[in-house]
Write a protein that holds these residues in place. Structure first.
Motif, short mmCIF file in Angstrom:
data_model
loop_
_atom_site.label_atom_id
_atom_site.label_comp_id
_atom_site.label_asym_id
_atom_site.label_seq_id
_atom_site.Cartn_x
_atom_site.Cartn_y
_atom_site.Cartn_z
N GLU A 1 0.82 -1.22 0.00
CA GLU A 1 0.00 0.00 0.00
C GLU A 1 0.85 1.26 0.00
N LEU A 2 2.02 1.22 0.66
CA LEU A 2 2.83 2.42 0.80
C LEU A 2 3.97 2.48 -0.21
N GLN A 3 3.98 1.58 -1.18
CA GLN A 3 5.07 1.57 -2.15
C GLN A 3 5.16 2.87 -2.93
N CYS A 4 4.04 3.46 -3.25
CA CYS A 4 4.02 4.68 -4.07
C CYS A 4 3.91 5.95 -3.22
N ARG B 1 -4.10 7.07 -8.84
CA ARG B 1 -3.17 7.93 -8.11
C ARG B 1 -2.12 8.49 -9.06
N ASP B 2 -2.29 8.24 -10.35
CA ASP B 2 -1.33 8.67 -11.36
C ASP B 2 -1.73 10.05 -11.88
N ALA B 3 -0.95 11.06 -11.52
CA ALA B 3 -1.28 12.43 -11.94
C ALA B 3 -1.17 12.60 -13.45
N LYS B 4 -0.40 11.75 -14.12
CA LYS B 4 -0.23 11.89 -15.57
C LYS B 4 -1.53 11.66 -16.33
N LYS C 1 -6.25 10.67 -3.19
CA LYS C 1 -5.15 11.29 -2.45
C LYS C 1 -4.62 10.40 -1.32
N SER C 2 -5.50 9.59 -0.73
CA SER C 2 -5.09 8.76 0.41
C SER C 2 -4.23 7.59 -0.06
N LEU D 1 -3.76 4.53 2.12
CA LEU D 1 -4.27 3.27 2.66
C LEU D 1 -5.66 2.99 2.13
N LYS D 2 -5.96 1.69 1.94
CA LYS D 2 -7.22 1.30 1.29
C LYS D 2 -8.43 1.77 2.07
N ASN D 3 -8.42 1.62 3.38
CA ASN D 3 -9.58 2.04 4.17
C ASN D 3 -9.82 3.54 4.03
N GLU D 4 -8.74 4.33 4.06
CA GLU D 4 -8.87 5.78 3.91
C GLU D 4 -9.30 6.14 2.49
N GLN D 5 -8.82 5.39 1.50
CA GLN D 5 -9.24 5.63 0.12
C GLN D 5 -10.74 5.38 -0.04
N LEU D 6 -11.22 4.31 0.59
CA LEU D 6 -12.65 4.00 0.50
C LEU D 6 -13.49 5.14 1.08
N VAL D 7 -13.13 5.62 2.25
CA VAL D 7 -13.87 6.72 2.88
C VAL D 7 -13.80 7.97 2.01
N GLU D 8 -12.63 8.23 1.41
CA GLU D 8 -12.47 9.41 0.55
C GLU D 8 -13.41 9.35 -0.65
N VAL D 9 -13.51 8.20 -1.30
CA VAL D 9 -14.39 8.06 -2.47
C VAL D 9 -15.85 8.19 -2.06
N ILE D 10 -16.22 7.57 -0.95
CA ILE D 10 -17.61 7.65 -0.48
C ILE D 10 -18.00 9.11 -0.21
N GLU D 11 -17.10 9.85 0.44
CA GLU D 11 -17.42 11.24 0.77
C GLU D 11 -17.38 12.14 -0.46
N THR D 12 -16.43 11.91 -1.37
CA THR D 12 -16.32 12.76 -2.56
C THR D 12 -17.52 12.62 -3.47
N PHE D 13 -17.98 11.39 -3.67
CA PHE D 13 -19.08 11.13 -4.61
C PHE D 13 -20.43 11.01 -3.89
N GLU D 14 -20.42 11.29 -2.56
CA GLU D 14 -21.65 11.29 -1.76
C GLU D 14 -22.42 9.98 -1.95
#
Length: 536
Positions: A189-192, A418-421, A437-438, A440-453
């Motif tokens: 998860e933290l490789q990138c 996560r690829d800005a290109k 932007k996150s 970790l997978k759990n944080e990514q999941l919450v981010e997508v849920i909140e962004t797309f409501e």
């Protein structure tokens, strides 16, 4: 510092950020001179390509990980009595100070060429190129020996799934090898993550340490395997009768070559110096250089490790061309299957969501959220499926950008990456791409849920196949129906036969699922992550 939870137990970890560290740098120097085996790995922040005709310079290594297996922890006789101690792990912060970089360079220059230390790595040549570039002002590195590549060891000796002894055509990932041999996958998860930011988080340091520790754990399995198979002799099997033979007789008999007692290079040089009365100036200079190098005092390898090096050891040598920057060639525009031209035109990056999404009813969509997760966030795709969201992955393992765009447009999906290109492509800018932007997978999941409501309820959890993104059949299967469906396809544990459990089958890939302990644990996990309020 908190120790990383390694595969064989808790391991001591040191973050070395200056030569004045106590006990960091001093402990590192001591460990390297008392190590039989070291494992190497490196982390860096990738550099973006600066232009179509400008060279891609190797990135600067930000963190170098060294796991050390000490000599007294590698004794095969002690191994029978107690478990090997976990290795010492050192995280060398190459961004901290120029003085530390200089000191580390001199240490590594000795370690990389020391015949008494076996070096381990996983596809380490790329790391060595970047390390050599990082230490370019000091002279760089051009050779590592003796060396063993864990990928080669796995393919040729530890891959139990191979039906033949032919060399594998593809190399498995390190995470896959850890899962198969050590029973635990290596999280990537933290490789990138951005390894140039300071201070490093505890999660980053643990991730980096485990990358090096697992190499030694895999080598231990290899060591045990070849001893068990009799591929090398143990010290007790060596016939010592040859030690009384004369030197000339020993040299004449090839089979006796391993019976010669080893000596240090310093002593060997003195023997030559005492034997040769007059020798050329060039030889004198070479002997002086060898004597100087050998002043870095290390302990010779034990017998079995020396046998492994002789039979399986390799060397890494960098060619002159390896360190040269590569110049990229400008690619022409390619036409996609949808009739749109994928433009490589650089535009202003947009990190914020620019909705509405393509599934919106106002745009002719069906109102059901649909995402396309690229290879950098495939783990997020499985998490989205677990909460009932349609999350596809690219058709091919290494899709080209135009293929990703085609799939997103055809299926009316939002690309998650996560690829800005990817943000540079005009046809995915408005409402069809979102940069996660996150890390970790759990944080990514919450981010997508909140962004797309997204609306997530408990009834949605575990309603999609995590393997292929398919839906389940509407009616559950009995144990008899599940056994029939699983024939030649999937194994159902015997412990489920006496329990009243319902089975569910994916309509697309036919994978069977049941509501066991893992199911209930997963449901509770996503209730907590998504903060779902029970309707009961």
């Amino acid at each position: 510092m908190e120790a990383p939870p390694c595969y064989g137990g808790e391991s001591d970890m040191y973050l070395v950020s200056s030569t004045d560290d106590s006990p960091g740098f001093a402990r590192l120097e001591w460990a390297l001179t008392h190590s039989a085996i070291i494992a190497l790995d490196a982390e860096w922040k990738p550099l973006r390509r600066r232009g179509p005709h400008q060279p891609d310079f190797p990135p600067h290594v930000s963190l170098l990980q060294i796991a050390c297996r000490l000599h007294n922890d590698n004794n095969s006789n002690k191994q029978k009595q107690k478990k090997k101690k976990p290795p010492l792990v050192f995280l060398l912060d190459l961004l901290s100070s120029p003085a530390l970089v200089t000191s580390i360079y001199h240490l590594l220059a000795d370690v990389f060429l020391s015949p008494n230390i076996l070096k381990l790595g996983f596809r380490f040549k790329q790391d060595l190129i970047y390390l050599s570039s990082t230490f370019r002002s000091h002279g760089g590195f051009h050779r590592v020996e003796p060396f063993l590549d864990i990928a080669t060891i796995y393919n040729n000796h530890l891959n139990h799934r191979q039906q033949t002894r032919r060399k594998a055509t593809t190399t498995k990932s390190l995470s896959f090898i850890c899962q198969e041999l050590l029973g635990m996958p290596l999280s990537k998860e933290l490789q990138c993550s951005d390894w140039s930011l300071r201070p490093l988080t505890q999660d980053q340091m643990t991730y980096a340490a485990l990358d090096a520790i697992c190499l030694i754990d895999i080598f231990d399995i290899f060591h045990h395997t070849i001893l068990t198979q009799g591929a090398i002799q143990s010290p007790t099997e060596v016939d010592s009768s040859g030690l009384s033979l004369g030197l000339k007789q020993i040299l004449r008999e090839p089979n006796n070559s391993t019976r010669i007692l080893r000596t240090t290079l310093c002593e060997a040089v003195e023997m030559v110096r005492a034997t040769i009365i007059e020798y050329p100036q060039k030889l004198h200079a070479e002997l002086e250089v060898s004597l100087k190098k050998s002043s870095w005092d290390t302990i010779p390898m034990d017998y079995t490790l020396l046998q492994i090096v002789r039979q399986y050891g390799d060397k890494l040598i960098l060619a002159e061309s390896d360190g040269k920057p590569r110049t990229s060639k400008k690619k022409g525009k390619r036409k996609s299957s949808t009739g749109l031209t994928c433009k490589e035109k650089r535009v202003d990056a947009i990190d914020e969501w620019q909705g509405p999404p393509p599934w919106d009813a106002l745009l002719g969509g069906d109102g059901c959220p649909k995402f396309l997760c690229d290879v950098m966030v495939e783990g997020l795709a499985k998490h989205l499926r677990c909460v009932g969201i349609d999350a596809a992955v690219p058709f091919s393992k290494k899709p080209e950008t135009r293929e990703l765009i085609d799939q997103a447009i055809k299926e009316k999906r939002v690309v998650l990456t996560r690829d800005a290109k990817l943000l540079r492509h005009e046809y995915l800018l408005g409402n069809q791409i979102y940069r996660v932007k996150s890390l970790l997978k759990n944080e990514q999941l919450v981010e997508v849920i909140e962004t797309f409501e997204l609306k997530i309820c408990e009834d949605q959890l575990m309603s999609r196949c995590t393997k292929c993104n398919g839906r389940f059949i509407q009616k559950p299967l009995s144990i008899e129906e599940a056994l029939e469906a699983a024939k030649g396809f999937q194994v159902i544990p015997n412990c489920l036969f006496d329990r009243n459990i319902e089975f569910w089958q994916c309509t697309d890939c036919n994978q069977l699922y049941w509501e066991g302990t893992q199911y209930h644990n997963a449901v509770q996990k996503f209730i907590d992550v998504c903060k779902i309020t029970s309707t009961d």
